[in-house]
Design a protein around this motif. Structure first.
Motif, short mmCIF file in Angstrom:
data_model
loop_
_atom_site.label_atom_id
_atom_site.label_comp_id
_atom_site.label_asym_id
_atom_site.label_seq_id
_atom_site.Cartn_x
_atom_site.Cartn_y
_atom_site.Cartn_z
N SER A 55 0.83 -1.21 0.00
CA SER A 55 0.00 0.00 0.00
C SER A 55 0.86 1.26 0.00
N ASN A 56 1.94 1.24 0.77
CA ASN A 56 2.84 2.40 0.79
C ASN A 56 3.45 2.64 -0.59
N LEU A 57 3.83 1.57 -1.27
CA LEU A 57 4.34 1.71 -2.63
C LEU A 57 3.25 2.26 -3.54
N GLY A 58 2.03 1.79 -3.36
CA GLY A 58 0.92 2.29 -4.16
C GLY A 58 0.71 3.78 -3.96
N VAL A 59 0.86 4.25 -2.74
CA VAL A 59 0.70 5.69 -2.47
C VAL A 59 1.79 6.49 -3.19
N ILE A 60 3.02 6.00 -3.14
CA ILE A 60 4.11 6.68 -3.87
C ILE A 60 3.77 6.75 -5.36
N TYR A 61 3.33 5.64 -5.92
CA TYR A 61 3.02 5.62 -7.35
C TYR A 61 1.82 6.51 -7.67
N MET A 62 0.87 6.56 -6.75
CA MET A 62 -0.29 7.43 -6.95
C MET A 62 0.16 8.89 -6.96
N GLN A 63 1.05 9.27 -6.04
CA GLN A 63 1.56 10.63 -5.99
C GLN A 63 2.32 10.99 -7.27
N GLU A 65 1.56 9.82 -10.13
CA GLU A 65 0.59 9.61 -11.23
C GLU A 65 0.93 8.39 -12.08
N ARG A 66 1.53 7.41 -11.45
CA ARG A 66 1.78 6.11 -12.09
C ARG A 66 0.63 5.19 -11.65
N PHE A 67 -0.55 5.48 -12.20
CA PHE A 67 -1.77 4.86 -11.69
C PHE A 67 -1.83 3.36 -11.92
N ALA A 68 -1.32 2.87 -13.03
CA ALA A 68 -1.34 1.41 -13.27
C ALA A 68 -0.49 0.70 -12.22
N ASP A 69 0.68 1.25 -11.92
CA ASP A 69 1.55 0.66 -10.89
C ASP A 69 0.89 0.75 -9.52
N ALA A 70 0.26 1.88 -9.24
CA ALA A 70 -0.41 2.06 -7.95
C ALA A 70 -1.54 1.04 -7.79
N LEU A 71 -2.36 0.90 -8.83
CA LEU A 71 -3.46 -0.08 -8.77
C LEU A 71 -2.92 -1.49 -8.50
N GLN A 72 -1.84 -1.83 -9.17
CA GLN A 72 -1.25 -3.15 -8.99
C GLN A 72 -0.84 -3.37 -7.53
N ARG A 73 -0.24 -2.36 -6.93
CA ARG A 73 0.20 -2.48 -5.52
C ARG A 73 -0.99 -2.54 -4.56
N PHE A 74 -2.02 -1.71 -4.81
CA PHE A 74 -3.19 -1.75 -3.93
C PHE A 74 -3.92 -3.09 -4.05
N GLU A 75 -3.99 -3.62 -5.27
CA GLU A 75 -4.64 -4.92 -5.46
C GLU A 75 -3.85 -6.02 -4.77
N LYS A 76 -2.53 -5.95 -4.85
CA LYS A 76 -1.68 -6.94 -4.17
C LYS A 76 -1.88 -6.85 -2.65
N ALA A 77 -1.95 -5.63 -2.13
CA ALA A 77 -2.19 -5.44 -0.69
C ALA A 77 -3.52 -6.05 -0.28
N ALA A 78 -4.55 -5.85 -1.11
CA ALA A 78 -5.88 -6.38 -0.79
C ALA A 78 -5.92 -7.90 -0.84
N VAL A 79 -5.13 -8.50 -1.72
CA VAL A 79 -5.05 -9.96 -1.79
C VAL A 79 -4.34 -10.50 -0.54
N ILE A 80 -3.26 -9.84 -0.17
CA ILE A 80 -2.51 -10.27 1.02
C ILE A 80 -3.37 -10.15 2.27
N SER A 81 -4.08 -9.02 2.36
CA SER A 81 -4.90 -8.75 3.54
C SER A 81 -6.24 -8.17 3.10
N PRO A 82 -7.24 -9.02 2.85
CA PRO A 82 -8.53 -8.54 2.34
C PRO A 82 -9.21 -7.50 3.23
N LYS A 83 -8.88 -7.47 4.49
CA LYS A 83 -9.49 -6.50 5.42
C LYS A 83 -8.66 -5.22 5.56
N PHE A 84 -7.72 -5.00 4.65
CA PHE A 84 -6.88 -3.81 4.69
C PHE A 84 -7.62 -2.70 3.94
N ALA A 85 -8.43 -1.95 4.68
CA ALA A 85 -9.35 -0.97 4.11
C ALA A 85 -8.65 0.09 3.27
#
Length: 169
Positions: A55-63, A65-85
């Protein structure tokens, strides 16, 4: 500064020390050295994927504007921990910016399921639902936002009350 020096020394001794990589990344992020934070978190992610690190990597990529990379990191975080809001919420933010409203709504819903007290998820979901023309759902989520939003979010609470009034009229 001293904390960063300590983490750097620890990494010189043991370059793959997971906790030093993770916490060092946090210190670099706080110091606004995103390149250094990214480097440490990428190494940590290779050693042991972790929802917070992804998620932290996703935030960096979001900042950046590397949105595809950010989405990939957020999706990976959600798979690892589905309750990671936070991962679901941030994914929703990107999808909303991309005008992918159905997917954004799904992500905000997942964030709410993971953490029913996550006020910003209700607000953003209501905004998406308004754009989709689902006034009753938008009203319900704005009302819930007002229930769970802490007092320090008064500016957002005031904006939500205005939205709610406009939707009811």
């Amino acid at each position: 500064e001293a904390a960063l020096q300590s983490f750097n020394r620890a990494l010189e001794i043991q370059p793959d020390h997971y906790e030093s990589l993770v916490y060092g990344g946090l210190l670099y992020q706080q110091a606004e050295d995103l390149d250094a934070a990214e480097k440490l978190w990428l190494t940590a992610s290779e050693i042991k994927p972790n929802a917070e690190v992804e998620s932290n990597l996703g935030v960096i990529y979001m900042q950046r504007e590397r949105f595809a990379d950010a989405l990939q990191r957020f999706e990976k975080a959600a798979v690892i921990s589905p309750k990671f809001a936070r991962a679901h919420y941030n994914r929703g933010v990107i999808l909303q910016k991309q005008d992918k409203l159905a997917e954004a709504a799904e992500s905000y819903g997942a964030a709410i399921d993971a953490d029913p007290t996550a006020a910003p998820s209700y607000l953003n979901l209501a905004i998406v639902q308004t754009k989709q023309g689902d006034r009753p759902a938008a009203i319900a989520n704005l009302e819930q936002f007002l229930v769970v939003a802490p007092p320090e979010m008064e500016q957002a609470r005031a904006a939500a009350r205005k939205r709610l009034e406009a939707l009811r009229n």
